[in-house]
Design an enzyme around this catalytic site. Structure first.
Site, short mmCIF file in Angstrom:
data_model
loop_
_atom_site.label_atom_id
_atom_site.label_comp_id
_atom_site.label_asym_id
_atom_site.label_seq_id
_atom_site.Cartn_x
_atom_site.Cartn_y
_atom_site.Cartn_z
N ARG A 34 21.15 30.82 -126.63
CA ARG A 34 20.71 31.85 -127.84
C ARG A 34 21.76 33.25 -127.67
NH1 ARG A 34 14.24 31.98 -127.77
NH2 ARG A 34 14.03 30.50 -129.56
N LYS A 183 0.88 25.56 -126.16
CA LYS A 183 -0.23 25.80 -126.89
C LYS A 183 -0.53 25.34 -128.35
CE LYS A 183 0.47 30.52 -125.91
NZ LYS A 183 1.04 31.35 -126.73
N GLY A 333 12.99 27.20 -129.07
CA GLY A 333 13.77 27.31 -128.02
C GLY A 333 13.63 26.58 -126.86
N GLY A 356 9.50 30.06 -133.37
CA GLY A 356 8.52 30.57 -134.32
C GLY A 356 8.99 30.47 -135.85
P1 AMP Z 1 5.79 26.15 -126.24
O1 AMP Z 1 6.42 27.61 -126.20
O2 AMP Z 1 4.62 25.94 -126.70
O3 AMP Z 1 6.76 25.27 -126.89
O4 AMP Z 1 5.69 25.65 -124.63
C1 AMP Z 1 6.74 25.31 -123.80
C2 AMP Z 1 6.12 25.40 -122.42
O5 AMP Z 1 5.20 24.50 -122.29
C3 AMP Z 1 6.92 25.25 -121.19
O6 AMP Z 1 7.15 26.28 -120.42
C4 AMP Z 1 6.40 23.95 -120.50
O7 AMP Z 1 6.56 24.07 -119.03
C5 AMP Z 1 5.04 23.84 -120.99
N1 AMP Z 1 4.35 22.82 -120.88
C6 AMP Z 1 4.92 21.39 -121.12
N2 AMP Z 1 3.87 20.32 -120.77
C7 AMP Z 1 3.07 21.06 -120.21
C8 AMP Z 1 1.84 20.58 -119.35
N3 AMP Z 1 1.50 19.23 -119.41
N4 AMP Z 1 0.88 21.54 -118.60
C9 AMP Z 1 1.16 22.89 -118.72
N5 AMP Z 1 2.46 23.29 -119.36
C10 AMP Z 1 3.25 22.44 -120.26
#
Ligand code: AMP
Length: 374
Positions: A34, A183, A333, A356
């Site tokens: 970025r 999430k 990201g 986002g």
């Molecule tokens: P997002 O911002 O929603 O795209 O989430 C990205 C984050 O999801 C990263 O920091 C990953 O470490 C986390 N992530 C991916 N797989 C898992 C998992 N199985 N358990 C916990 N966190 C996860």
């Protein structure tokens, strides 16, 4: 849409809203994509002898303890290295210290202002678009440039970015969506909007566990988004053939990279276990579904990619996409950081760091920033 080239910038004091929302761990930048992407605009302004004031948010700031971990100091350091010139970093997001620094600027000076979200400590001023704060920041410069696609859902996008995202509406099928990351709550709108357009939605990452739990499975200590179990149950009921969940997982006991994991079927997790990545059978299943696709949209890593053991399936699937020349748009990201680290970022059809904003665009929402610039 008005762009930089439509404005006489010579010797102006420009405020650039950047997207320096980079992944950080213990004050180290994990991926500087970025920051690099902002260089073109900054250099353009340097060539026009501007005084440059950079604003960006970083992470979320809800309480005092969030301040230190979302400090923009590492970004200032990286920018100095990338631009090969000094940059003043102002610890304050407003007030006499910032104003004095700005008043003393000469042409081609650059100031980076501390994380705009520091203002969120009081009444979430930045995130809630506080008018007085907006006016104050606007008063600091002659021209405002929005260089942050990642923030366009709060406020410019290059046309390239939008054209690429628009191709998601071109009706190319099979259209496969891959969703990972942490999430469910962030992705509800996208699932709702894309579930009718996509032929399949492949779910991995932390998100998968809320779906697996909704499907009645034991998920142990895996990441769960309790509030959205009902949403997942509903989606699974309505679209049971469209939503593809993992069939196996990389399972361990603690959230660490140090313990060796086991690959287990989704039906055999125990209470003291947690899944930190998809398993090999799931990877192969995902590959077989992507094989004939005409268009792929991918948001979010399939595992905890910050840990080396749990990033390899995400890397493998990215490699599969590149090797098979599958038309893919990466949005967000984290997945773009994965692609960038693995050297695939410039090989995919399009990579959009604006997580986002990409998601909101895909939800079918109008992006206020774009509307404003129009
Ligand atoms: P997002 O911002 O929603 O795209 O989430 C990205 C984050 O999801 C990263 O920091 C990953 O470490 C986390 N992530 C991916 N797989 C898992 C998992 N199985 N358990 C916990 N966190 C996860």
């Amino acid at each position: 849409m008005r762009t930089l080239k439509d404005i006489n910038l010579e010797n102006k004091k420009v405020l650039i809203r950047c997207d320096f929302n980079v992944p950080l761990k213990d004050g180290e930048i994990l991926d500087d994509t970025r920051i690099k992407e902002s260089l073109e605009t900054i250099k353009y302004c340097l060539n026009k002898n501007c005084k440059i004031i950079l604003l960006s948010h970083l992470g979320r700031v809800k309480e005092e303890s969030d301040l230190k971990k979302n400090d923009l100091t590492p970004v200032a350091k990286r920018l100095r290295e990338l631009l090969g010139q000094d940059i003043k970093f102002c610890q304050k997001t407003r007030g006499p210290e910032l104003e004095l620094l700005i008043n003393n600027m000469k042409s081609r000076d650059i100031i980076l202002v501390q994380n705009t979200r520091y203002e969120d400590i009081v009444n979430k001023k930045e995130s809630s678009n506080d008018e007085e704060l907006g006016k104050y920041w606007a008063s600091l410069g002659d021209v405002f440039i929005n260089d942050a696609f990642g923030t366009v859902h709060r406020a410019h996008a290059s046309n390239v970015e939008l054209n690429a995202l628009n191709s998601l509406n071109n009706n190319e099928h099979p259209f496969i969506v891959i969703l990972g990351g942490a999430k469910v709550s962030d992705k509800i709108g996208v699932i709702n909007n894309l579930v009718n357009k996509a032929d399949k939605i492949l779910i991995g990452g932390g998100m998968a566990f809320t779906f697996l739990k909704a499907a009645g499975l034991e998920v142990g200590k895996s990441l769960i988004d309790e509030e959205n179990i009902n949403f997942c149950t509903d989606i699974l009921r309505k679209y049971k053939d469209k939503i593809i969940l993992p069939v196996d997982l990389a399972v361990t006991h603690e959230f660490t990279n140090d313990e060796k994991y086991k690959t287990k079927e989704v039906t055999s997790l125990e209470k003291n276990e947690m899944g930190l990545d998809i398993g090999t059978n799931t990877l192969n299943l995902f590959k077989s579904i992507l094989h004939d696709s005409k268009l792929i949209f991918w948001n979010g890593p399939l595992g905890v990619y910050e840990f080396t053991q749990y990033k390899k399936n995400t890397d493998e699937l990215l490699k599969y996409i590149i090797d098979n020349n599958l038309k893919t748009i990466l949005g967000g990201g984290d997945i773009v950081a994965c692609a960038s680290q693995a050297g695939y970022k410039d090989k995919v059809y399009h990579a959009s760091t604006g997580g986002g904003a990409t998601l909101e665009f895909l939800e079918g929402k109008k992006l206020p920033g774009l509307e404003a610039i129009k």
